[in-house]
Design an enzyme around this catalytic site. Structure first.
Site, PDB file in Angstrom:
ATOM      1  N   ASN A 129       0.824  -1.213   0.000  1.00 40.11           N
ATOM      2  CA  ASN A 129       0.000   0.000   0.000  1.00 40.11           C
ATOM      3  C   ASN A 129       0.857   1.260   0.000  1.00 40.11           C
ATOM      4  O   ASN A 129       0.624   2.197   0.766  1.00 40.11           O
ATOM      5  CB  ASN A 129      -0.939   0.017   1.223  1.00 40.11           C
ATOM      6  CG  ASN A 129      -1.860  -1.171   1.258  1.00 40.11           C
ATOM      7  OD1 ASN A 129      -2.509  -1.487   0.263  1.00 40.11           O
ATOM      8  ND2 ASN A 129      -1.917  -1.863   2.383  1.00 40.11           N
ATOM      9  N   ARG A 134       8.159   6.757  -2.488  1.00 42.67           N
ATOM     10  CA  ARG A 134       8.158   6.668  -1.030  1.00 42.67           C
ATOM     11  C   ARG A 134       8.869   5.396  -0.560  1.00 42.67           C
ATOM     12  O   ARG A 134       9.571   5.405   0.449  1.00 42.67           O
ATOM     13  CB  ARG A 134       6.707   6.683  -0.531  1.00 42.67           C
ATOM     14  CG  ARG A 134       6.550   7.125   0.904  1.00 42.67           C
ATOM     15  CD  ARG A 134       5.096   7.423   1.150  1.00 42.67           C
ATOM     16  NE  ARG A 134       4.826   7.623   2.563  1.00 42.67           N
ATOM     17  CZ  ARG A 134       3.603   7.786   3.045  1.00 42.67           C
ATOM     18  NH1 ARG A 134       2.577   7.770   2.221  1.00 42.67           N
ATOM     19  NH2 ARG A 134       3.419   7.969   4.330  1.00 42.67           N
ATOM     20  N   ARG A 181       4.264  -0.496   8.865  1.00 45.74           N
ATOM     21  CA  ARG A 181       5.126  -1.587   8.376  1.00 45.74           C
ATOM     22  C   ARG A 181       6.327  -1.828   9.286  1.00 45.74           C
ATOM     23  O   ARG A 181       6.975  -2.861   9.179  1.00 45.74           O
ATOM     24  CB  ARG A 181       5.600  -1.272   6.956  1.00 45.74           C
ATOM     25  CG  ARG A 181       4.454  -0.961   5.991  1.00 45.74           C
ATOM     26  CD  ARG A 181       4.939  -0.322   4.699  1.00 45.74           C
ATOM     27  NE  ARG A 181       3.845   0.245   3.929  1.00 45.74           N
ATOM     28  CZ  ARG A 181       3.360   1.472   4.091  1.00 45.74           C
ATOM     29  NH1 ARG A 181       3.890   2.275   5.002  1.00 45.74           N
ATOM     30  NH2 ARG A 181       2.367   1.916   3.346  1.00 45.74           N
ATOM     31  N   LYS A 223       0.402 -10.944  -2.716  1.00 47.82           N
ATOM     32  CA  LYS A 223       1.086 -10.108  -3.704  1.00 47.82           C
ATOM     33  C   LYS A 223       2.530  -9.855  -3.301  1.00 47.82           C
ATOM     34  O   LYS A 223       3.463  -9.958  -4.116  1.00 47.82           O
ATOM     35  CB  LYS A 223       0.334  -8.791  -3.880  1.00 47.82           C
ATOM     36  CG  LYS A 223       0.945  -7.852  -4.928  1.00 47.82           C
ATOM     37  CD  LYS A 223       1.793  -6.756  -4.299  1.00 47.82           C
ATOM     38  CE  LYS A 223       2.400  -5.846  -5.332  1.00 47.82           C
ATOM     39  NZ  LYS A 223       3.198  -4.764  -4.701  1.00 47.82           N
ATOM     40  N   PRO A 240       2.385 -11.240  -9.698  1.00 41.85           N
ATOM     41  CA  PRO A 240       2.003 -10.349  -8.597  1.00 41.85           C
ATOM     42  C   PRO A 240       0.869  -9.416  -9.002  1.00 41.85           C
ATOM     43  O   PRO A 240       0.960  -8.712 -10.009  1.00 41.85           O
ATOM     44  CB  PRO A 240       3.292  -9.560  -8.328  1.00 41.85           C
ATOM     45  CG  PRO A 240       4.392 -10.451  -8.827  1.00 41.85           C
ATOM     46  CD  PRO A 240       3.817 -11.143 -10.014  1.00 41.85           C
ATOM     47  N   ASP A 242      -1.547  -6.481  -7.567  1.00 39.98           N
ATOM     48  CA  ASP A 242      -2.059  -5.520  -6.602  1.00 39.98           C
ATOM     49  C   ASP A 242      -3.270  -4.828  -7.216  1.00 39.98           C
ATOM     50  O   ASP A 242      -3.754  -5.215  -8.280  1.00 39.98           O
ATOM     51  CB  ASP A 242      -0.977  -4.525  -6.196  1.00 39.98           C
ATOM     52  CG  ASP A 242      -0.418  -3.739  -7.378  1.00 39.98           C
ATOM     53  OD1 ASP A 242      -0.965  -3.858  -8.498  1.00 39.98           O
ATOM     54  OD2 ASP A 242       0.562  -3.004  -7.196  1.00 39.98           O
TER      55      ASP A 242
END
Length: 294
Positions: A129, A134, A181, A223, A240, A242
């Site tokens: 997410n 970033r 995280r 994912k 993968p 998302d």
């Protein structure tokens, strides 16, 4: 010197690699698979691989790697850039799909990097997410916080080892601004110390078993597990998916909303054991053309 079809020359701390094919640095570094390479104003890229800092550039079929020698190519770069794989053959097989043919035209120079398994594990936990700029900033901050200084002037940092992250406190890791995280990074680092999950062990499992093993770690969902397997070179028959890849598949293939199971089944049917490569061509094509972003 000839090494497995590539002509190597070393001069003044710069290695030139001739006869590069199916290779484009922008396609490779900007298709979502890596977070340690920064594009410089002259079009070259500065990055850190396996504790070594390097600057790379390309002119036609020649790859230049500064701060490297012939032995580095044999020990690091040949494997890292997956230069032993026939991408012409992979593209030829995938181009039977007309949508994939267009995606390959966009990202013809993509190669899936064989990156360090530990680095991929933590990097893709950070990616959940999250946006690529970033993620890159967080990975760099983490390296500066707990990695070792490298390079002639010590201006770069290697990715921190398992022990360094496992010994960190949650408060320390929060300096990297990874948000929720951070607790996953810490928990996974401590669990990984028992050695039950390794790249070699996962490679010996079937793909579904390897995915499930990774998903026992904090912060690793389907994912993220598939990204870790693909971008560390452990498994290439993963796709993968998302939210964004889901939208891309819906727009290009289904022309309607589709479930994750449907998408995986289509990838199996259309791309088979090459679906990891297919995902990268589609991801880069969609990102460049803003497909699925509306």
């Amino acid at each position: 010197m000839d090494y497995r079809g590539y002509w190597l020359e070393e001069k003044g701390g710069c290695l030139s690699v001739k006869n590069i094919r199916d290779f484009n640095l922008t396609h490779i570094f900007e298709c979502g698979q890596c977070f340690r390479w920064i594009r410089l104003q002259d079009g070259s890229y500065q990055g850190v691989v396996r504790g070594k800092s390097a600057r790379v550039s390309q002119e036609g079929d020649v790859l230049y790697i500064e701060n490297s020698c012939i032995q580095d190519f044999i020990d690091i770069w040949f494997d890292y850039f997956d230069l032993g794989t026939d991408y012409s053959g992979i593209k030829s097989a995938l181009e039977k799909d007309p949508i994939m043919r267009e995606a390959i035209e966009t990202g013809y120079g993509i190669r899936i990097l064989r990156q360090d398994f530990w680095e991929m594990l933590i990097s893709f936990i950070i990616s959940a997410n999250n946006m690529i700029p970033r993620i890159m900033k967080t990975v760099e901050s983490l390296s500066m916080l707990k990695g070792e200084r490298i390079g002639a002037e010590g201006q770069h940092y290697g990715f921190p080892g398992m022990e360094a992250l496992a010994a960190a406190t949650l408060e320390e890791l929060q300096q990297c601004k990874a948000g929720f995280r951070c607790k996953y990074i810490l928990g996974t680092s401590r669990l990984m110390q028992d050695g039950k999950i390794t790249a070699e062990g996962l490679g010996g499992m079937d793909t579904d078993g390897a995915r499930k093993a990774l998903m026992t770690l904090p912060g690793v969902g389907p994912k993220v597990a598939d990204c870790i397997l693909l971008f560390s070179g452990v498994k290439f028959d993963v796709f993968p998916t998302d939210v964004w890849v889901k939208r891309v598949m819906e727009e290009l293939y289904f022309k309607r909303e589709a479930g994750l199971k449907e998408i995986q089944q289509l990838a199996d049917s259309n791309f088979g054991g090459l679906k990891g490569y297919a995902q990268q061509y589609l991801f880069y094509h969609a990102r460049l053309n803003r497909i699925g972003m509306s």
